[in-house]
Design an enzyme around this catalytic site. Structure first.
Site, PDB file in Angstrom:
ATOM      1  CG  ASN A   1     -15.195  -7.963  -2.598  1.00  0.00           C
ATOM      2  OD1 ASN A   1     -15.809  -8.858  -2.019  1.00  0.00           O
ATOM      3  ND2 ASN A   1     -14.271  -7.225  -2.013  1.00  0.00           N
TER       4      ASN A   1
ATOM      5  CB  THR B   1      -5.206   9.094   3.731  1.00  0.00           C
ATOM      6  OG1 THR B   1      -6.430   8.545   3.218  1.00  0.00           O
ATOM      7  CG2 THR B   1      -4.339   9.560   2.571  1.00  0.00           C
TER       8      THR B   1
ATOM      9  CE  LYS C   1      -4.238   1.859   0.805  1.00  0.00           C
ATOM     10  NZ  LYS C   1      -5.530   1.492   0.201  1.00  0.00           N
TER      11      LYS C   1
END
Length: 221
Positions: free
Chosen positions: A179, A44, A40
């Site tokens: 997903n 944030t 990654k």
């Protein structure tokens, strides 16, 4: 099974289920004999440790790796939960693309395959507002994309826009992950699956379609 060296995992929007899909895919490929790691580059809304990397490792069935502990798998972290552009500006910083690239390079030396998970969707600002987006970042590095979508209402629009954006920039979408995160009415789930399968069969015949179950109860995205 032979896999490419680096893939970029993006989603149709924030909360699409990227982290779950990335961890699930890494676990699946490990079972097939691929020496794979996830990364990654920028996250944030986090502290000293990447929450998304922790999700990956839980789904992979392993603990944190040395590369996680020394920050290689998440070299850029910002506290405010917003786009990397805004989160960095709020801290008086800017993204260090050199550090991100070097971290990915080191991982690619040690592993067969690196799954690089992005922040949010393809047009998320990374720096200088709209002038440098995630899609710009991917296109410059010529990485193939794994795009994560889901069955929730509105996903068809976001998915087709994302696929068209990649095609317009010459970015290859190698895998579309459906997903089942954000499960919705069965009619929508079935129709969305069929429409997306028909789209890639007609427009992106080399793109693989993978469906994964709803794993949201296992760990958060």
């Amino acid at each position: 099974m032979k896999r490419k060296k680096i893939y970029f995992v993006s989603g149709i929007d924030t909360g699409a289920g990227k982290s779950i899909a990335t961890g699930w895919l890494a676990a699946r490929w490990r079972e097939q004999g691929v020496n794979v790691i996830t990364q990654k580059p920028v996250e944030t809304g986090c502290g000293t440790m990447s929450e998304d990397i922790a999700v990956h490792r839980r789904l992979m069935g392993i603990g944190l790796l040395p590369e996680d502990m020394d920050g290689t798998t998440c070299p850029q972290r910002f506290a405010f939960p917003a786009s990397p552009d805004l989160a960095a500006r709020l801290e008086g910083r800017s993204l260090d693309f050199g550090a991100m690239d070097e971290a990915t390079r080191r991982l690619a030396v040690c592993y067969d395959t690196v799954l690089v998970e992005g922040a949010g969707g393809l047009m998320v600002p990374l720096c200088d507002g709209f002038r440098t987006t995630t899609l710009d970042y991917i296109a410059e590095r010529t990485w193939p994309v794994i795009l994560v979508t889901n069955p929730r209402l509105g996903s068809v629009n976001h998915t087709l826009l994302s696929l068209e954006a990649c095609r317009n920039r010459g970015v290859e979408v190698e895998i579309l992950i459906y997903n089942r995160y954000h499960e919705t009415a069965s009619e929508i789930t079935v129709d969305t699956r069929q429409l997306l399968q028909e789209y890639i069969a007609e427009r992106l015949p080399r793109c693989e379609f993978i469906e994964i179950p709803d794993l949201s109860g296992t760990c958060s995205e």
